[in-house]
Design an enzyme around this catalytic site. Sequence first.
Site, PDB file in Angstrom:
ATOM      1  N   ASN A   9      57.048  53.276  30.628  1.00 23.84           N
ATOM      2  CA  ASN A   9      57.004  52.601  29.343  1.00 23.84           C
ATOM      3  C   ASN A   9      57.464  50.937  29.775  1.00 23.84           C
ATOM      4  O   ASN A   9      58.438  50.347  30.287  1.00 23.84           O
ATOM      5  CB  ASN A   9      58.164  53.109  28.441  1.00 23.84           C
ATOM      6  CG  ASN A   9      58.597  52.421  27.084  1.00 23.84           C
ATOM      7  OD1 ASN A   9      58.162  51.308  27.082  1.00 23.84           O
ATOM      8  ND2 ASN A   9      59.328  53.025  26.348  1.00 23.84           N
ATOM      9  N   ASP A  66      68.612  57.584  31.670  1.00 28.07           N
ATOM     10  CA  ASP A  66      68.365  58.566  30.403  1.00 28.07           C
ATOM     11  C   ASP A  66      69.374  58.134  29.442  1.00 28.07           C
ATOM     12  O   ASP A  66      70.521  58.039  29.732  1.00 28.07           O
ATOM     13  CB  ASP A  66      68.449  59.995  31.171  1.00 28.07           C
ATOM     14  CG  ASP A  66      67.899  61.178  30.246  1.00 28.07           C
ATOM     15  OD1 ASP A  66      66.869  60.676  29.885  1.00 28.07           O
ATOM     16  OD2 ASP A  66      68.496  61.937  29.886  1.00 28.07           O
ATOM     17  N   ASP A 148      67.793  53.247  15.852  1.00 25.76           N
ATOM     18  CA  ASP A 148      68.574  52.078  15.649  1.00 25.76           C
ATOM     19  C   ASP A 148      68.556  51.843  14.039  1.00 25.76           C
ATOM     20  O   ASP A 148      69.679  51.464  13.511  1.00 25.76           O
ATOM     21  CB  ASP A 148      67.794  50.737  16.016  1.00 25.76           C
ATOM     22  CG  ASP A 148      67.898  50.680  17.550  1.00 25.76           C
ATOM     23  OD1 ASP A 148      68.722  51.249  17.846  1.00 25.76           O
ATOM     24  OD2 ASP A 148      66.991  50.087  18.059  1.00 25.76           O
ATOM     25  N   ARG A 174      72.661  50.838  26.853  1.00 25.13           N
ATOM     26  CA  ARG A 174      72.014  50.583  27.805  1.00 25.13           C
ATOM     27  C   ARG A 174      72.110  49.235  28.481  1.00 25.13           C
ATOM     28  O   ARG A 174      72.381  49.111  29.685  1.00 25.13           O
ATOM     29  CB  ARG A 174      70.368  50.350  27.591  1.00 25.13           C
ATOM     30  CG  ARG A 174      69.289  50.368  28.701  1.00 25.13           C
ATOM     31  CD  ARG A 174      68.024  50.841  28.240  1.00 25.13           C
ATOM     32  NE  ARG A 174      67.633  51.979  27.561  1.00 25.13           N
ATOM     33  CZ  ARG A 174      67.748  51.806  26.252  1.00 25.13           C
ATOM     34  NH1 ARG A 174      67.816  50.986  25.394  1.00 25.13           N
ATOM     35  NH2 ARG A 174      67.488  53.280  25.708  1.00 25.13           N
TER      36      ARG A 174
HETATM   37  P1  IMP Z   1      64.902  58.290  27.270  1.00 23.46           P
HETATM   38  O1  IMP Z   1      66.315  57.564  27.749  1.00 23.46           O
HETATM   39  O2  IMP Z   1      63.582  57.297  27.402  1.00 23.46           O
HETATM   40  O3  IMP Z   1      64.628  59.637  27.588  1.00 23.46           O
HETATM   41  O4  IMP Z   1      65.001  58.185  25.624  1.00 23.46           O
HETATM   42  C1  IMP Z   1      66.093  58.878  24.854  1.00 23.46           C
HETATM   43  C2  IMP Z   1      65.592  58.778  23.465  1.00 23.46           C
HETATM   44  O5  IMP Z   1      66.828  58.650  22.722  1.00 23.46           O
HETATM   45  C3  IMP Z   1      64.557  57.703  22.847  1.00 23.46           C
HETATM   46  O6  IMP Z   1      63.509  58.177  22.635  1.00 23.46           O
HETATM   47  C4  IMP Z   1      65.286  57.535  21.430  1.00 23.46           C
HETATM   48  O7  IMP Z   1      65.166  58.378  20.501  1.00 23.46           O
HETATM   49  C5  IMP Z   1      66.763  57.541  21.602  1.00 23.46           C
HETATM   50  N1  IMP Z   1      67.355  56.300  22.185  1.00 23.46           N
HETATM   51  C6  IMP Z   1      67.711  55.912  23.226  1.00 23.46           C
HETATM   52  N2  IMP Z   1      68.112  54.668  23.300  1.00 23.46           N
HETATM   53  C7  IMP Z   1      68.209  54.229  22.099  1.00 23.46           C
HETATM   54  C8  IMP Z   1      68.472  53.019  21.342  1.00 23.46           C
HETATM   55  O8  IMP Z   1      68.766  52.149  22.091  1.00 23.46           O
HETATM   56  N3  IMP Z   1      68.020  52.991  19.798  1.00 23.46           N
HETATM   57  C9  IMP Z   1      67.678  53.817  19.402  1.00 23.46           C
HETATM   58  N4  IMP Z   1      67.078  55.142  20.054  1.00 23.46           N
HETATM   59  C10 IMP Z   1      67.648  55.341  21.289  1.00 23.46           C
END
Ligand code: IMP
Length: 189
Positions: A9, A66, A148, A174
Amino acid sequence: MKIVFATGNKDKLREINEISQGSGIEFILPEAGFNPVEDGLTFEENSYKKAKEAVRVSHKMSLADDSGLCVDALNGAPGLYSARYAGTQQEKINKILKELEGVSDRSAKFVCVMTLLDENGEILHVSKGECKGEIAEHQSGVNGFGYDPVFVVENYGKTMAEMSEDEKNQISHRGRALTDMLNFIRTLH
Ligand code: IMP
């Protein structure tokens, strides 16, 4: 210093590099063939699996994250399954709002775990960041991504989607996990 960031990404890569600006560390995408299987049972396990896959294809020091949203009244769901909770982002938001209809305890948190592996796949450091808040009754704001628009940040009284990117990075799960990780990486050189 260049470190592989285990993602496909480009937006995530840009965000991570923005937070790291001025640190002397640049994150780059993994080599072709990066195809992680996220079948772990914890954020820790999944971030390890992603970083390990980045080392496999890139043979360089690699960092992975993650993350997910954990809602208390839903016993921590969507949690690990945040990305796969429903079809589109809007459908995911609608699902959460529906599940919390009439529920008074709306407390929730975002969690992010980062794992740094050396070029041989050995763990160098694991960091974790959390951001507490609650799920709003209605969505508001247009910034950010994912959940968000329905996540009201504790002590801020507004959703993450109503924050600027800079403001979000200061307090986000994050941002916090990365700050800890950058402090560790600085000790390496
Ligand atoms: P991954 O860490 O890329 O596996 O994503 C996990 C999922 O958690 C994302 O697709 C979002 O749906 C959600 N997510 C993770 N961090 C955020 C954030 O900062 N804002 C909103 N959704 C989040």
